[in-house]
Every structure is written in structure tokens, then in C-alpha cells.
Design a protein around this motif. Structure first.
Motif, PDB file in Angstrom:
ATOM      1  N   LEU A  45       6.706   0.890  28.676  1.00  0.00           N
ATOM      2  CA  LEU A  45       5.887  -0.243  29.184  1.00  0.00           C
ATOM      3  C   LEU A  45       4.286   0.195  29.788  1.00  0.00           C
ATOM      4  O   LEU A  45       3.386  -0.418  30.189  1.00  0.00           O
ATOM      5  CB  LEU A  45       6.501  -1.135  30.090  1.00  0.00           C
ATOM      6  N   GLY A  46       4.547   1.697  30.143  1.00  0.00           N
ATOM      7  CA  GLY A  46       3.243   2.133  30.773  1.00  0.00           C
ATOM      8  C   GLY A  46       2.975   1.797  32.225  1.00  0.00           C
ATOM      9  O   GLY A  46       1.941   1.670  32.709  1.00  0.00           O
ATOM     10  N   THR A  47       3.959   1.884  33.053  1.00  0.00           N
ATOM     11  CA  THR A  47       3.853   1.150  34.543  1.00  0.00           C
ATOM     12  C   THR A  47       3.739   2.602  35.383  1.00  0.00           C
ATOM     13  O   THR A  47       3.890   3.723  35.067  1.00  0.00           O
ATOM     14  CB  THR A  47       5.085   0.519  34.911  1.00  0.00           C
ATOM     15  N   GLY A  48       3.292   2.202  36.684  1.00  0.00           N
ATOM     16  CA  GLY A  48       2.969   3.327  37.732  1.00  0.00           C
ATOM     17  C   GLY A  48       4.620   3.653  37.991  1.00  0.00           C
ATOM     18  O   GLY A  48       5.511   3.115  37.705  1.00  0.00           O
ATOM     19  N   LEU A  49       4.483   4.401  39.285  1.00  0.00           N
ATOM     20  CA  LEU A  49       5.795   4.965  39.554  1.00  0.00           C
ATOM     21  C   LEU A  49       6.610   3.856  40.177  1.00  0.00           C
ATOM     22  O   LEU A  49       7.819   3.825  40.241  1.00  0.00           O
ATOM     23  CB  LEU A  49       5.555   6.031  40.917  1.00  0.00           C
ATOM     24  N   ALA A  50       6.161   2.747  40.813  1.00  0.00           N
ATOM     25  CA  ALA A  50       6.874   1.476  41.293  1.00  0.00           C
ATOM     26  C   ALA A  50       6.916   0.507  40.627  1.00  0.00           C
ATOM     27  O   ALA A  50       7.323  -0.711  40.906  1.00  0.00           O
ATOM     28  CB  ALA A  50       6.155   1.160  42.503  1.00  0.00           C
ATOM     29  N   GLY A  51       6.731   0.705  39.255  1.00  0.00           N
ATOM     30  CA  GLY A  51       6.572  -0.344  38.223  1.00  0.00           C
ATOM     31  C   GLY A  51       5.518  -1.456  38.033  1.00  0.00           C
ATOM     32  O   GLY A  51       5.594  -2.334  37.773  1.00  0.00           O
TER      33      GLY A  51
ATOM     34  N   VAL B  42      11.602  -4.049  28.148  1.00  0.00           N
ATOM     35  CA  VAL B  42      12.833  -4.153  27.745  1.00  0.00           C
ATOM     36  C   VAL B  42      13.680  -4.795  28.811  1.00  0.00           C
ATOM     37  O   VAL B  42      14.992  -4.900  28.567  1.00  0.00           O
ATOM     38  CB  VAL B  42      13.606  -2.523  27.453  1.00  0.00           C
ATOM     39  N   THR B  43      13.091  -5.324  29.934  1.00  0.00           N
ATOM     40  CA  THR B  43      13.867  -6.040  30.767  1.00  0.00           C
ATOM     41  C   THR B  43      13.963  -7.558  30.483  1.00  0.00           C
ATOM     42  O   THR B  43      14.411  -8.590  31.108  1.00  0.00           O
ATOM     43  CB  THR B  43      13.471  -5.648  32.262  1.00  0.00           C
ATOM     44  N   THR B  44      13.421  -7.773  29.461  1.00  0.00           N
ATOM     45  CA  THR B  44      13.392  -9.278  28.861  1.00  0.00           C
ATOM     46  C   THR B  44      13.958  -9.113  27.479  1.00  0.00           C
ATOM     47  O   THR B  44      14.195  -8.458  26.949  1.00  0.00           O
ATOM     48  CB  THR B  44      12.018  -9.692  28.708  1.00  0.00           C
ATOM     49  N   GLY B  45      14.410 -10.455  27.139  1.00  0.00           N
ATOM     50  CA  GLY B  45      15.312 -10.388  25.864  1.00  0.00           C
ATOM     51  C   GLY B  45      14.318 -10.233  24.570  1.00  0.00           C
ATOM     52  O   GLY B  45      14.788  -9.720  23.603  1.00  0.00           O
ATOM     53  N   GLU B  46      13.212 -11.061  24.952  1.00  0.00           N
ATOM     54  CA  GLU B  46      11.925 -10.668  23.900  1.00  0.00           C
ATOM     55  C   GLU B  46      11.818  -9.506  23.510  1.00  0.00           C
ATOM     56  O   GLU B  46      11.691  -9.010  22.458  1.00  0.00           O
ATOM     57  CB  GLU B  46      10.925 -11.616  24.200  1.00  0.00           C
ATOM     58  N   GLY B  47      11.600  -8.748  24.582  1.00  0.00           N
ATOM     59  CA  GLY B  47      11.083  -7.222  24.413  1.00  0.00           C
ATOM     60  C   GLY B  47      12.142  -6.432  23.989  1.00  0.00           C
ATOM     61  O   GLY B  47      11.974  -5.467  23.132  1.00  0.00           O
ATOM     62  N   ALA B  48      13.459  -6.670  24.474  1.00  0.00           N
ATOM     63  CA  ALA B  48      14.738  -5.696  23.803  1.00  0.00           C
ATOM     64  C   ALA B  48      14.835  -6.274  22.326  1.00  0.00           C
ATOM     65  O   ALA B  48      15.037  -5.276  21.570  1.00  0.00           O
ATOM     66  CB  ALA B  48      15.797  -6.295  24.691  1.00  0.00           C
ATOM     67  N   ALA B  49      14.737  -7.522  22.053  1.00  0.00           N
ATOM     68  CA  ALA B  49      14.956  -7.645  20.665  1.00  0.00           C
ATOM     69  C   ALA B  49      13.720  -7.311  19.692  1.00  0.00           C
ATOM     70  O   ALA B  49      13.970  -6.840  18.603  1.00  0.00           O
ATOM     71  CB  ALA B  49      14.811  -9.336  20.303  1.00  0.00           C
TER      72      ALA B  49
ATOM     73  N   LEU C  79      19.322  -1.549  35.297  1.00  0.00           N
ATOM     74  CA  LEU C  79      20.547  -2.151  34.794  1.00  0.00           C
ATOM     75  C   LEU C  79      20.268  -3.055  33.736  1.00  0.00           C
ATOM     76  O   LEU C  79      20.884  -2.983  32.699  1.00  0.00           O
ATOM     77  CB  LEU C  79      21.401  -2.781  35.805  1.00  0.00           C
ATOM     78  N   LYS C  80      19.427  -4.057  33.972  1.00  0.00           N
ATOM     79  CA  LYS C  80      19.293  -5.089  32.990  1.00  0.00           C
ATOM     80  C   LYS C  80      18.340  -4.441  31.961  1.00  0.00           C
ATOM     81  O   LYS C  80      18.599  -4.890  30.708  1.00  0.00           O
ATOM     82  CB  LYS C  80      18.249  -6.297  33.375  1.00  0.00           C
ATOM     83  N   GLY C  81      17.473  -3.495  32.026  1.00  0.00           N
ATOM     84  CA  GLY C  81      16.886  -2.794  31.032  1.00  0.00           C
ATOM     85  C   GLY C  81      17.578  -1.896  30.469  1.00  0.00           C
ATOM     86  O   GLY C  81      17.228  -1.352  29.231  1.00  0.00           O
TER      87      GLY C  81
ATOM     88  N   CYS D 180      21.443  -5.847  22.092  1.00  0.00           N
ATOM     89  CA  CYS D 180      20.594  -6.253  20.771  1.00  0.00           C
ATOM     90  C   CYS D 180      21.003  -5.136  19.865  1.00  0.00           C
ATOM     91  O   CYS D 180      21.355  -5.579  18.653  1.00  0.00           O
ATOM     92  CB  CYS D 180      19.230  -6.287  21.057  1.00  0.00           C
ATOM     93  N   ALA D 181      21.216  -3.903  20.152  1.00  0.00           N
ATOM     94  CA  ALA D 181      21.576  -2.986  19.202  1.00  0.00           C
ATOM     95  C   ALA D 181      23.033  -3.180  18.766  1.00  0.00           C
ATOM     96  O   ALA D 181      23.490  -3.215  17.642  1.00  0.00           O
ATOM     97  CB  ALA D 181      21.622  -1.481  19.904  1.00  0.00           C
ATOM     98  N   ALA D 182      23.888  -3.570  19.661  1.00  0.00           N
ATOM     99  CA  ALA D 182      25.393  -3.750  19.211  1.00  0.00           C
ATOM    100  C   ALA D 182      25.653  -5.040  18.380  1.00  0.00           C
ATOM    101  O   ALA D 182      26.307  -4.933  17.625  1.00  0.00           O
ATOM    102  CB  ALA D 182      26.072  -3.977  20.616  1.00  0.00           C
ATOM    103  N   ALA D 183      24.831  -5.991  18.761  1.00  0.00           N
ATOM    104  CA  ALA D 183      24.883  -7.181  17.815  1.00  0.00           C
ATOM    105  C   ALA D 183      24.363  -6.651  16.324  1.00  0.00           C
ATOM    106  O   ALA D 183      24.856  -7.093  15.333  1.00  0.00           O
ATOM    107  CB  ALA D 183      23.851  -8.220  18.242  1.00  0.00           C
ATOM    108  N   HIS D 184      23.575  -6.055  16.098  1.00  0.00           N
ATOM    109  CA  HIS D 184      23.057  -5.312  14.792  1.00  0.00           C
ATOM    110  C   HIS D 184      24.121  -4.633  14.240  1.00  0.00           C
ATOM    111  O   HIS D 184      24.512  -4.617  12.914  1.00  0.00           O
ATOM    112  CB  HIS D 184      21.681  -4.492  14.944  1.00  0.00           C
ATOM    113  N   TRP D 185      24.563  -3.761  14.963  1.00  0.00           N
ATOM    114  CA  TRP D 185      25.654  -2.731  14.460  1.00  0.00           C
ATOM    115  C   TRP D 185      27.215  -3.467  14.031  1.00  0.00           C
ATOM    116  O   TRP D 185      27.822  -3.369  13.152  1.00  0.00           O
ATOM    117  CB  TRP D 185      26.086  -1.660  15.516  1.00  0.00           C
ATOM    118  N   ARG D 186      27.363  -4.523  14.882  1.00  0.00           N
ATOM    119  CA  ARG D 186      28.506  -5.581  14.700  1.00  0.00           C
ATOM    120  C   ARG D 186      28.216  -6.142  13.233  1.00  0.00           C
ATOM    121  O   ARG D 186      28.939  -6.367  12.337  1.00  0.00           O
ATOM    122  CB  ARG D 186      28.620  -6.434  15.827  1.00  0.00           C
TER     123      ARG D 186
END
Length: 296
Positions: A39-45, A74-81, A125-127, A134-140
Motif C-alpha cells: 500500500l506504500g504507507t509510512g511507518l505508522a500506516g 488488504v485490510t478490506t474485503g475488496e482489496g484482498a479479493a 490480524l485482519k490483513g 480469499c485464497a482459501a476460497a479459491h483453493w477450495r
């Protein structure tokens, strides 16, 4: 390129710098085609930029590897998908997920703001959870369609999550949660041909410089060989494990095991329960020291 990951497609989150960049380079050097997420954030996000992911891809391509950038959150459903979709649309498959993205907002517990707690738990954790889901759903789906899956998840925990770390309650709690998430993933996803392990790295990066200063001399590149091996088919049969990696040292963590036990017929009184607890602790293996705690 050829190597132990030849033919594989790997996704690495937080791969624009530090540990993630080292992992992405090492996977590519062993033949994997890599999706570089950052995401290219700084040290504190704070903030965001496509620059780190794009620069990492440029470096990998210059070295003869194949890579594509992904700058989604990747902390959003859209980003992870979209991360998983990028791997499938670009390279046609997904074999390895390395969850690594994170940042720090260190405070002593009594000074820790709710926003700093939420932000750090979210990114770590959410990230981990959302890309994993999402990856697990694909592999299943692949397994149910009759296609063989031999996939690997490598999560990033920390010594802070294994032993605790003074001034890092949010980070330590999130990293401890990642260990539990890894164990559950290993148990639930084995039926789909998916392995899940975690690595607790110790390396000098922009995240650790403020905490450890000059005392931490190992580099991200020292950690990546273990991550690459865990992602590769060479580690078949290894799942539900946690490793520490620092410099030339690799440690297999033994985790929680039931230790000394006391029983009685009927209910304990508070005094009896306390006496029993003290006897049990006298015969139990002592916990490792919390990072940053004063010596007893």
C-alpha cells in the motif's frame, strides 16, 4: 529462472520494502512468478503510494524474474479479493500466499489510544485474515472442481506475539492472534491441499530500527530462505508449525502444551485452588521473558 518454486505463483503482502521485498525477490529467484502487494504507507500506516510496489517489480524483472504490482489495501474485503484476482488474471494460478504487511504504533499500555489499537490489529490480524480467506476460497473451489491443489500459506508472527513485548500491546496481541489463525487454517484447509505455517522473523528493517537500534544485525535476506522453503513443494507435509528465524538461527517453536495438572472430586475452594495453582507452577516450565521487561 529455475529453482524450488519453479512453476509457482506467489503473492506477498507488504512486499515493497523490508522483509516482504526480500521474500518477493527470493521467491522470484527460485522461479516463482510474484504478485507484489504494498500500500506504500509510512511507518505508522499514514498515506499511500504505488511507488514501493512498482519499484520492487522493476527490481525483480531486472534480475530476470516475473512480477506484477498490486497496491490495494488488504485490510478490506475488496482489496484482498483483488489481490487474489490479480494473481489469477495475470498468471493463471495461485500457489503461495505470504502474509507480511504491517506497521507499528508503539505506546505503553496506559498511553495506547483506541485508534492506535484498532489500526495495528487491523493491518496485522485482519490483513492476514482477509487475503487468507480469499485464497482459501479459491483453493477450495479448485479442489471441488477436481483439480489437485498443493498450496502454502506463510504467515508472519513475531517474538512479541510469542512472548510479549513492553510498549507493544497492540502489536503483540495481533501477532499472537496470527499464530492462532495459522493453527486453525492448518487444521481446516488440509482437506483442500493447503498447508499453513508461520515465521517469527528478527531482522533489521525500518520497522525494527526504532525498537532495537544497532543491536539487531540480521537482515531480511537471512529470513527469506525459510519462507521460500515453506512456500515451495519441498516442504510438503509441514503444516501448523511456527518458526523463529534470525540470522543463521532457525528455531521450531513448541507452542502451548498442557503441563502439570491437579484434580479433586468436587469444587475447589478459592484457597484450595490457589494452593493447587502454586504447586503446579512450581513444577511447570517457566515462560520466556517478555521483550523489554526488567530482569527479575
Amino acid at each position: 529462472m529455475t529453482g524450488i518454486c519453479t512453476g509457482q505463483v506467489a503473492v506477498v503482502t507488504g512486499a515493497g520494502r523490508g522483509l516482504g521485498l526480500a521474500h518477493a525477490r527470493a521467491l522470484a529467484a527460485e522461479g516463482a512468478r510474484v504478485v507484489v502487494n504494498d500500500l506504500g504507507t509510512g511507518l505508522a500506516g499514514e498515506g499511500s503510494s504505488e511507488g514501493p510496489a512498482q519499484e520492487a517489480v522493476r527490481e525483480i524483472r531486472e534480475r530476470g524474474g516475473e512480477a506484477v504490482a498490486h497496491a490495494g489495501d488488504v485490510t478490506t474485503g475488496e482489496g484482498a479479493a483483488s489481490l487474489v484476482a490479480t494473481a489469477l488474471e495475470t498468471f493463471g494460478r495461485l500457489d503461495v500466499l505470504v502474509n507480511n504487511a504491517g506497521f507499528l504504533r508503539d505506546r505503553m499500555l496506559v498511553n495506547l489510544d483506541e485508534d492506535d489499537w484498532d489500526a495495528v490489529v487491523r493491518v496485522h490480524l485482519k490483513g492476514h485474515f482477509l487475503p487468507l480467506r480469499c485464497a482459501a476460497a479459491h483453493w477450495r473451489a479448485e479442489t471441488r472442481a477436481g483439480r489437485a491443489v498443493r498450496a502454502s500459506i506463510v504467515n508472519t508472527t513475531s517474538g512479541a506475539g510469542l512472548l510479549g513485548s513492553v510498549g507493544q500491546a497492540n502489536y503483540a496481541a495481533a501477532k499472537a492472534g496470527i499464530v492462532a489463525l495459522t493453527l486453525v487454517a492448518a487444521a481446516e484447509l488440509a482437506r483442500y491441499g493447503v498447508r499453513a505455517n508461520a515465521v517469527a522473523p528478527a531482522a533489521r528493517t525500518r520497522m525494527t530500527e526504532g525498537t532495537f537500534g544497532e543491536t539487531l544485525v540480521s537482515t531480511p535476506e537471512d529470513v527469506s530462505p525459510l519462507v521460500v522453503w515453506l512456500g515451495s513443494p519441498a516442504s510438503a507435509g509441514i503444516t501448523g508449525q511456527v518458526f523463529e528465524a534470525e540470522g543463521g538461527r532457525i528455531t521450531a517453536m513448541e507452542g502451548w502444551h498442557r503441563g502439570p495438572t491437579a484434580t479433586k472430586d468436587g469444587r475447589w475452594t478459592p484457597t484450595e485452588a490457589g494452593d493447587a495453582a502454586r504447586r503446579l507452577l512450581a513444577g511447570a516450565r517457566p515462560a520466556g521473558p517478555v521483550y523489554g521487561a526488567a530482569a527479575p
